[in-house]
Scaffold this motif. Sequence first.
Motif, mmCIF file in Angstrom:
data_model
loop_
_atom_site.group_PDB
_atom_site.id
_atom_site.type_symbol
_atom_site.label_atom_id
_atom_site.label_comp_id
_atom_site.label_asym_id
_atom_site.label_seq_id
_atom_site.Cartn_x
_atom_site.Cartn_y
_atom_site.Cartn_z
ATOM 1 N N GLY A 244 0.912 15.532 -8.695
ATOM 2 C CA GLY A 244 1.949 16.313 -8.822
ATOM 3 C C GLY A 244 2.275 16.440 -7.343
ATOM 4 N N ASP A 245 2.413 15.580 -5.960
ATOM 5 C CA ASP A 245 2.021 15.890 -5.117
ATOM 6 C C ASP A 245 3.371 15.396 -3.752
ATOM 7 O OD1 ASP A 245 2.156 16.648 -1.889
ATOM 8 O OD2 ASP A 245 0.114 15.248 -1.804
ATOM 9 N N ASP A 246 4.129 15.968 -4.564
ATOM 10 C CA ASP A 246 5.293 14.740 -4.546
ATOM 11 C C ASP A 246 6.286 15.194 -3.569
ATOM 12 O OD1 ASP A 246 5.974 14.932 -7.092
ATOM 13 O OD2 ASP A 246 7.560 16.550 -7.426
ATOM 14 N N SER A 247 6.196 16.093 -2.599
ATOM 15 C CA SER A 247 6.527 16.282 -0.628
ATOM 16 C C SER A 247 5.580 15.110 0.136
ATOM 17 C CB SER A 247 5.724 17.597 -0.469
ATOM 18 O OG SER A 247 7.506 18.396 -0.458
ATOM 19 N N GLY A 248 4.279 14.960 -0.127
ATOM 20 C CA GLY A 248 3.609 14.429 -0.015
ATOM 21 C C GLY A 248 3.868 12.842 0.161
ATOM 22 N N ALA A 249 4.340 12.586 -1.135
ATOM 23 C CA ALA A 249 4.843 11.021 -1.960
ATOM 24 C C ALA A 249 5.606 10.359 -1.024
ATOM 25 C CB ALA A 249 5.297 10.866 -2.996
ATOM 26 N N VAL A 250 6.972 11.746 -0.340
ATOM 27 C CA VAL A 250 8.187 11.305 0.146
ATOM 28 C C VAL A 250 8.132 11.470 1.374
ATOM 29 C CG1 VAL A 250 10.388 11.725 0.936
ATOM 30 C CG2 VAL A 250 9.804 12.183 -1.405
ATOM 31 N N SER A 251 6.596 12.649 2.359
ATOM 32 C CA SER A 251 7.179 12.517 2.984
ATOM 33 C C SER A 251 5.499 11.442 4.224
ATOM 34 C CB SER A 251 5.353 13.906 4.015
ATOM 35 O OG SER A 251 4.244 13.666 3.429
ATOM 36 N N ASN A 252 5.007 10.589 2.848
ATOM 37 C CA ASN A 252 3.768 9.135 3.376
ATOM 38 C C ASN A 252 5.074 8.598 3.580
ATOM 39 O OD1 ASN A 252 2.466 7.118 4.057
ATOM 40 N ND2 ASN A 252 2.812 6.746 1.191
ATOM 41 N N VAL A 253 6.883 8.371 2.841
ATOM 42 C CA VAL A 253 7.554 8.083 3.220
ATOM 43 C C VAL A 253 8.253 7.711 4.981
ATOM 44 C CG1 VAL A 253 9.871 6.385 2.804
ATOM 45 C CG2 VAL A 253 8.075 7.398 1.158
ATOM 46 N N PHE A 254 8.950 8.880 5.307
ATOM 47 C CA PHE A 254 8.765 8.951 6.798
ATOM 48 C C PHE A 254 8.054 8.786 7.708
ATOM 49 C CE2 PHE A 254 11.774 12.151 4.104
ATOM 50 C CZ PHE A 254 12.707 11.278 4.032
ATOM 51 N N GLY A 255 6.323 9.197 7.093
ATOM 52 C CA GLY A 255 5.726 9.436 8.458
ATOM 53 C C GLY A 255 5.352 7.601 8.506
ATOM 54 N N SER A 256 5.206 6.845 7.514
ATOM 55 C CA SER A 256 4.743 5.303 7.597
ATOM 56 C C SER A 256 6.394 4.542 8.376
ATOM 57 C CB SER A 256 5.105 4.806 5.798
ATOM 58 O OG SER A 256 3.713 5.253 5.461
ATOM 59 N N ASN A 257 7.598 5.123 8.466
ATOM 60 C CA ASN A 257 8.360 4.717 9.155
ATOM 61 C C ASN A 257 8.900 4.573 10.567
ATOM 62 O OD1 ASN A 257 9.464 3.225 6.852
ATOM 63 N ND2 ASN A 257 11.261 4.840 6.862
ATOM 64 N N PRO B 11 0.907 -1.233 -0.132
ATOM 65 C CA PRO B 11 0.480 -0.339 0.138
ATOM 66 C C PRO B 11 1.112 1.194 -0.090
ATOM 67 C CG PRO B 11 -1.014 -1.439 1.602
ATOM 68 C CD PRO B 11 0.308 -2.457 1.133
ATOM 69 N N ASP B 12 1.722 1.434 0.972
ATOM 70 C CA ASP B 12 3.065 2.581 0.707
ATOM 71 C C ASP B 12 3.520 3.272 -0.426
ATOM 72 O OD1 ASP B 12 3.406 2.970 3.803
ATOM 73 O OD2 ASP B 12 3.211 0.699 3.065
ATOM 74 N N THR B 13 3.905 1.633 -1.386
ATOM 75 C CA THR B 13 4.343 1.903 -2.516
ATOM 76 C C THR B 13 3.143 2.747 -3.829
ATOM 77 O OG1 THR B 13 5.612 -0.299 -2.362
ATOM 78 C CG2 THR B 13 5.960 0.721 -4.579
ATOM 79 N N PHE B 14 1.904 2.227 -3.621
ATOM 80 C CA PHE B 14 1.212 2.964 -4.863
ATOM 81 C C PHE B 14 0.805 3.843 -4.414
ATOM 82 C CE2 PHE B 14 1.003 -1.861 -6.091
ATOM 83 C CZ PHE B 14 1.718 -1.627 -7.247
ATOM 84 N N LEU B 15 0.509 4.497 -2.753
ATOM 85 C CA LEU B 15 0.137 5.245 -2.410
ATOM 86 C C LEU B 15 1.129 6.764 -2.284
ATOM 87 C CD1 LEU B 15 -2.180 6.331 -0.132
ATOM 88 C CD2 LEU B 15 -0.557 5.896 1.147
ATOM 89 N N SER B 16 2.336 6.264 -2.537
ATOM 90 C CA SER B 16 3.266 7.764 -2.907
ATOM 91 C C SER B 16 3.218 7.366 -4.767
ATOM 92 C CB SER B 16 4.817 7.113 -2.490
ATOM 93 O OG SER B 16 4.725 6.692 -1.173
#
Length: 457
Positions: free
Chosen positions: A350-363, A338-343
């Motif tokens: 176009g939400d580049d920051s949201g894609a990367v912040s999801n990675v940090f937030g998930s971790n 889910p993290d993969t497809f969500l990001s």
Amino acid sequence: MSQDVDQDHQEDEGGTDWIAIGVTIASLVLLVAFSPWVLNIQLGFLIIQVVLISIVIWQACDPFADAAQWVGETLRLPGSVRGATLDAVASSMPELFSGIFFVVVAVMSVQSDSAADMAQTGAEGYGSTLATCAGSAVYNMILIPAFCGIVISIYRKSKPTVDVEPEVISRDGMWFIACELVLIFFLFNDRMYWWMGLVFIGMYIAYIVHLFIDAKRYQRAMDAIHAHLGEVGHDTPTEQIVETLQEENIKATHMLVEKIKSSADEDDDETDSAGAFYGMFDIPLNGLTATIVLLVCTGIAALSCYWLVEVTNETAHVLNVPVFFVAVILAAAASSVPDTFLSIGAAMRGDDSGAVSNVFGSNIFDICICLSIPLLVNSYLIGWEPVLLIQDGKPIEGLVDLRLLLVTLSAITLLVLWHRRQLTRGKAFFLCFLYALFIGYAIAGSFGFSIVGMLGM
């Protein structure tokens, strides 16, 4: 908008997700073609189950993510805050449920009432939880940005790089490193106590407070921009608006001003909905339906994770290797779908920051919640005794190396993202190479290889 995906891909939004269906069919075809049926029929069947579990978790978390995004937009949360909280929680549900089931299944499998036997078996269960969360953290940190970078470089010709706001790395990245260092400090003991789980939960509350402060600042900036645009008009240069608001001590970025300008020109007649089962069904969202979607998807994800835990344990038994290493690869990857497809979806919008912040937030969620809750559950099941990190008088196999790899790989990835705050296709391929090294370690570790042992530490 400067960050929009090319027009031909924008038209694909909504309706049936044929790309996702194609990915699913291709995965199943390749799996059948290359699965180890000839060598071991039972192992091939187990791998088929892992892929099916990944697909079920993916489809359960898709509408969950849509509902979570609707909540975020309703609450007017910035993309980076929504990605680090709602999106991260949506995509980290599998790790949480997998961790709980690993410890419950392990402790409940003990035949005797001996506290020593329960503590020993509980160590194996919590070790699998650590492996799943740590493996998922490495997957999230390395492979998801890499996939986003590769997909965007192919599909977004107008701007083929993933651009990250500095605050995403300085805020979310630093919080992740802080949580990781606390985890590693705790792992240098031969046991973990219930109060360590409370420390992690306290850190997560502090992180949420930090995000809440940023969200209030963002909302204040949005209100000020809307009010200013109402006075001077939308044709006013963005630079002039930013400078004027800065004089009023309002932090308004060029990106936010452009976003608000563009949103004013978009058609707002579309009904908010959650796409279920590859987007074939649309569920209109409001307060009630969003709550129902979140609860139902949570239940489906929980059942899938129980299935995943059973398959992981059985795979380790068939291969005759420690569950730790199977969890690092199979359980971590399956729960991170889910993290993969969500990001990737966030980056495509176009939400580049949201894609990367999801990675940090998930971790951060994985470390602070997905490890602390199973720790508390395990402690409760064994009478609040400490959870051992040793088996047969030795540290859980692979755990010592994992401490070293977590810090090293996280530091390298942060440096890659910090360089020009941009992710290119070349950097994405480098991150894929890093993950290949990690998988190589996990496979070698299952046969007794140890980095620490090799270095003589």
